[in-house]
Structure formats: structure tokens, C-alpha cells
Design a protein around this motif. Sequence first.
Motif, PDB file in Angstrom:
ATOM      1  N   GLU A   1      46.225  49.513  54.525  1.00 31.53           N
ATOM      2  CA  GLU A   1      46.507  49.427  53.095  1.00 31.53           C
ATOM      3  C   GLU A   1      46.059  48.084  52.525  1.00 31.53           C
ATOM      4  O   GLU A   1      45.478  48.017  51.436  1.00 31.53           O
ATOM      5  N   ALA A   2      46.302  47.004  53.269  1.00 30.18           N
ATOM      6  CA  ALA A   2      45.887  45.679  52.802  1.00 30.18           C
ATOM      7  C   ALA A   2      44.364  45.567  52.770  1.00 30.18           C
ATOM      8  O   ALA A   2      43.787  44.983  51.845  1.00 30.18           O
ATOM      9  N   LEU A   3      43.707  46.141  53.776  1.00 31.26           N
ATOM     10  CA  LEU A   3      42.247  46.085  53.833  1.00 31.26           C
ATOM     11  C   LEU A   3      41.625  46.878  52.688  1.00 31.26           C
ATOM     12  O   LEU A   3      40.682  46.410  52.029  1.00 31.26           O
ATOM     13  N   GLN A   4      42.137  48.072  52.434  1.00 32.74           N
ATOM     14  CA  GLN A   4      41.613  48.889  51.350  1.00 32.74           C
ATOM     15  C   GLN A   4      41.805  48.200  50.005  1.00 32.74           C
ATOM     16  O   GLN A   4      40.917  48.225  49.141  1.00 32.74           O
ATOM     17  N   ALA A   5      42.945  47.565  49.825  1.00 33.92           N
ATOM     18  CA  ALA A   5      43.205  46.853  48.574  1.00 33.92           C
ATOM     19  C   ALA A   5      42.221  45.699  48.389  1.00 33.92           C
ATOM     20  O   ALA A   5      41.729  45.450  47.279  1.00 33.92           O
ATOM     21  N   ALA A   6      41.907  45.002  49.483  1.00 32.67           N
ATOM     22  CA  ALA A   6      40.961  43.889  49.403  1.00 32.67           C
ATOM     23  C   ALA A   6      39.565  44.380  49.042  1.00 32.67           C
ATOM     24  O   ALA A   6      38.866  43.766  48.222  1.00 32.67           O
ATOM     25  N   TYR A   7      39.149  45.502  49.644  1.00 29.51           N
ATOM     26  CA  TYR A   7      37.834  46.061  49.322  1.00 29.51           C
ATOM     27  C   TYR A   7      37.761  46.468  47.848  1.00 29.51           C
ATOM     28  O   TYR A   7      36.776  46.200  47.152  1.00 29.51           O
ATOM     29  N   GLU A   8      38.787  47.141  47.382  1.00 27.18           N
ATOM     30  CA  GLU A   8      38.789  47.594  45.988  1.00 27.18           C
ATOM     31  C   GLU A   8      38.795  46.417  45.016  1.00 27.18           C
ATOM     32  O   GLU A   8      38.197  46.477  43.937  1.00 27.18           O
ATOM     33  N   ARG A   9      39.427  45.337  45.407  1.00 28.32           N
ATOM     34  CA  ARG A   9      39.552  44.180  44.521  1.00 28.32           C
ATOM     35  C   ARG A   9      38.303  43.305  44.531  1.00 28.32           C
ATOM     36  O   ARG A   9      37.860  42.811  43.491  1.00 28.32           O
ATOM     37  N   ASP A  10      37.706  43.120  45.713  1.00 29.21           N
ATOM     38  CA  ASP A  10      36.704  42.068  45.859  1.00 29.21           C
ATOM     39  C   ASP A  10      35.289  42.547  46.166  1.00 29.21           C
ATOM     40  O   ASP A  10      34.347  41.771  46.029  1.00 29.21           O
ATOM     41  N   ARG A  11      35.117  43.786  46.611  1.00 29.18           N
ATOM     42  CA  ARG A  11      33.793  44.183  47.073  1.00 29.18           C
ATOM     43  C   ARG A  11      32.901  44.618  45.918  1.00 29.18           C
ATOM     44  O   ARG A  11      33.248  45.485  45.133  1.00 29.18           O
ATOM     45  N   ASP A  12      31.730  44.004  45.840  1.00 29.57           N
ATOM     46  CA  ASP A  12      30.668  44.453  44.952  1.00 29.57           C
ATOM     47  C   ASP A  12      29.558  45.030  45.820  1.00 29.57           C
ATOM     48  O   ASP A  12      29.138  44.407  46.802  1.00 29.57           O
ATOM     49  N   GLY A  13      29.067  46.206  45.470  1.00 27.22           N
ATOM     50  CA  GLY A  13      28.002  46.819  46.251  1.00 27.22           C
ATOM     51  C   GLY A  13      26.707  46.038  46.121  1.00 27.22           C
ATOM     52  O   GLY A  13      26.519  45.252  45.187  1.00 27.22           O
ATOM     53  N   PRO A  14      25.775  46.226  47.068  1.00 28.44           N
ATOM     54  CA  PRO A  14      24.473  45.556  46.983  1.00 28.44           C
ATOM     55  C   PRO A  14      23.763  45.900  45.677  1.00 28.44           C
ATOM     56  O   PRO A  14      23.903  47.006  45.147  1.00 28.44           O
ATOM     57  N   ALA A  15      22.982  44.958  45.169  1.00 25.98           N
ATOM     58  CA  ALA A  15      22.312  45.153  43.881  1.00 25.98           C
ATOM     59  C   ALA A  15      21.331  46.315  43.911  1.00 25.98           C
ATOM     60  O   ALA A  15      21.084  46.958  42.883  1.00 25.98           O
ATOM     61  N   ASP A  16      20.756  46.600  45.093  1.00 21.74           N
ATOM     62  CA  ASP A  16      19.759  47.667  45.183  1.00 21.74           C
ATOM     63  C   ASP A  16      20.380  49.024  45.503  1.00 21.74           C
ATOM     64  O   ASP A  16      19.665  50.017  45.622  1.00 21.74           O
TER      65      ASP A  16
END
Length: 283
Positions: A163-178
Motif C-alpha cells: 500500500e505504501a509503495l503504490q501510494a508513492a508511485y501514484e504520488r511521485d512517478r512520472d512516465g518517460p517522456a517518450d
Amino acid sequence: MSALPNHYETLREVFDYDRPTVDIGDVDAEVVDRAFAATTDEDALREAADKETLFVASAGLTGPPHVGTVAQMFAVKRLREAGFDTEFLLADYEKVAAGGRDLDVVRGLADDYRAFLDGIGYDGRVRTQYDATGVMQTAFRLAPHFDPDASIGVDAEPTAWVEALQAAYERDRDGPADEATTTDFGGDAASLLCLADFVHPTLADGYDQTVFVLGVDEHALVRANEHHLADAPVDAARLAELEAACRAGGGVWDAAVEEYADFLADLSRAWPSEGKRSTTRGC
């Protein structure tokens, strides 16, 4: 951080995985226990030094390696130093097919990974999916037995760590520009190629077993591949046994020839007789 050990323990209990507590060749059991949270087959580790074994780690090329990927790099480096055959697989085509990424960008990232692996002193094999045409041939051999819509049981109640990992991904992850949109077929093709990556070393490269060094949360990948292979006629051990029998001749080979003749006879009886053939033709 207690959440992570608890997460490991939950996965071992829910999916009946072992905690590896065996020597792997010259790698002491205490080192193995610290390095690996779970294994699907402790016997494969115990017997690694007595069989032709390939250890493989891999990375999906979304960006620079995170700390878990770096740990996998050092794991295969240590196994290589212990005298084992090792491979680091750079899953470039997977990100093109399933993630819609630009091939040239991903290929450049693969070069960066190669340079990094060389920089940490890893001298085992490194390969990409792009260059491995033999693995693509294996994928086509597996295609008749691959069901992308199969339901595979890998779900478990999310732990606090998940749950903590998923929350971090949703909050901080931006997909690659391409990164771009892709199709369901692209994802299915990537899954089939992944299956071939798992099978190819034992099916076509002469290894008795392949041991994948993965992040524990990639265990769903292992279970999916085991499901797809359950009914696939790709028993590498049986193929090696038949090859040895052929070279030696004698009763074992004669029995194998007779068995194969019966198999061909059954196939011939399954062919539609004259007047009962389908009128549908392929391209």
C-alpha cells in the motif's frame, strides 16, 4: 523497517515459497539468506553447482536502475564470481510493445545499462531482447500454447508495504517522456516474449535449469509463465535424453522411435478424410 520483512513473510506464507537457506556452490547459505527473500524451488539452488545452471537477472527499461535493480545486478555479479554462468537481460522490446516507448530511446538506455554493469565489474553475459532473434523463434514455438486471457491466481491481500509503495508511485512517478499509448496485442506480444526469455536457455541453449534472480514482487511473472508452460511440449530434459539415446543407439532409442511413429500415426488419423475437409483457407 518492519513493513518490508512482514511483506516478505506474507508472500512466503500465501504462495508457499521457501526462504532460501542453502549454499549455492561457493556462496554461503548466510549470504544467500541475506540476499534473497524467497524462492520457488530451493532444490534448484541446492543443485546449481551439480547441473548446467544459468542465473538470469533482468530489468525493464523504464529509466535508470532503482535500488532493487542494482541489488539484482550485484547478485548476479556475486554468482558470476562464484563460477556460475550468468546473464543480465535488458528487456527493451517489452517497453516498446507494452509501453509504447521509442525504440531508439530504449536502445540508448540499454547501452547505458551495459556501461553501468561494466563499471561495477560485472563480466557475465548481457543481452537485449532486440538482438536475441533465437529467443523470438522460441516465442513462436510457444505461441500455440500461450493464452493471454488466462486467469492466473496471484492476488493476495495488500500488505502495508504494498500500500505504501503504490501510494508513492501514484504520488511521485512520472512516465518517460517518450511513452505512448499501445494496444492490448502489444502487451500480449510482450508477455509471450517474456515467456520465451524464461524458457529459451533450457530449451535451446543446453542448460539443465535456469534460475531467475528477480525482485520478490515479480513473483506473479513466474507464476504466469508456469501456467502457460503447463501443457506446452517443451520438456528440455526429455529432448536432451532423446539426443543422448540417439547417439548411443540401442533399445532406448528404438523405443523412442516407436513412440514417435505411433504419435505420427495418430496425427495422420486426425487429418480430415477426403470429402470432409474444411473449405476455409488461410492466407
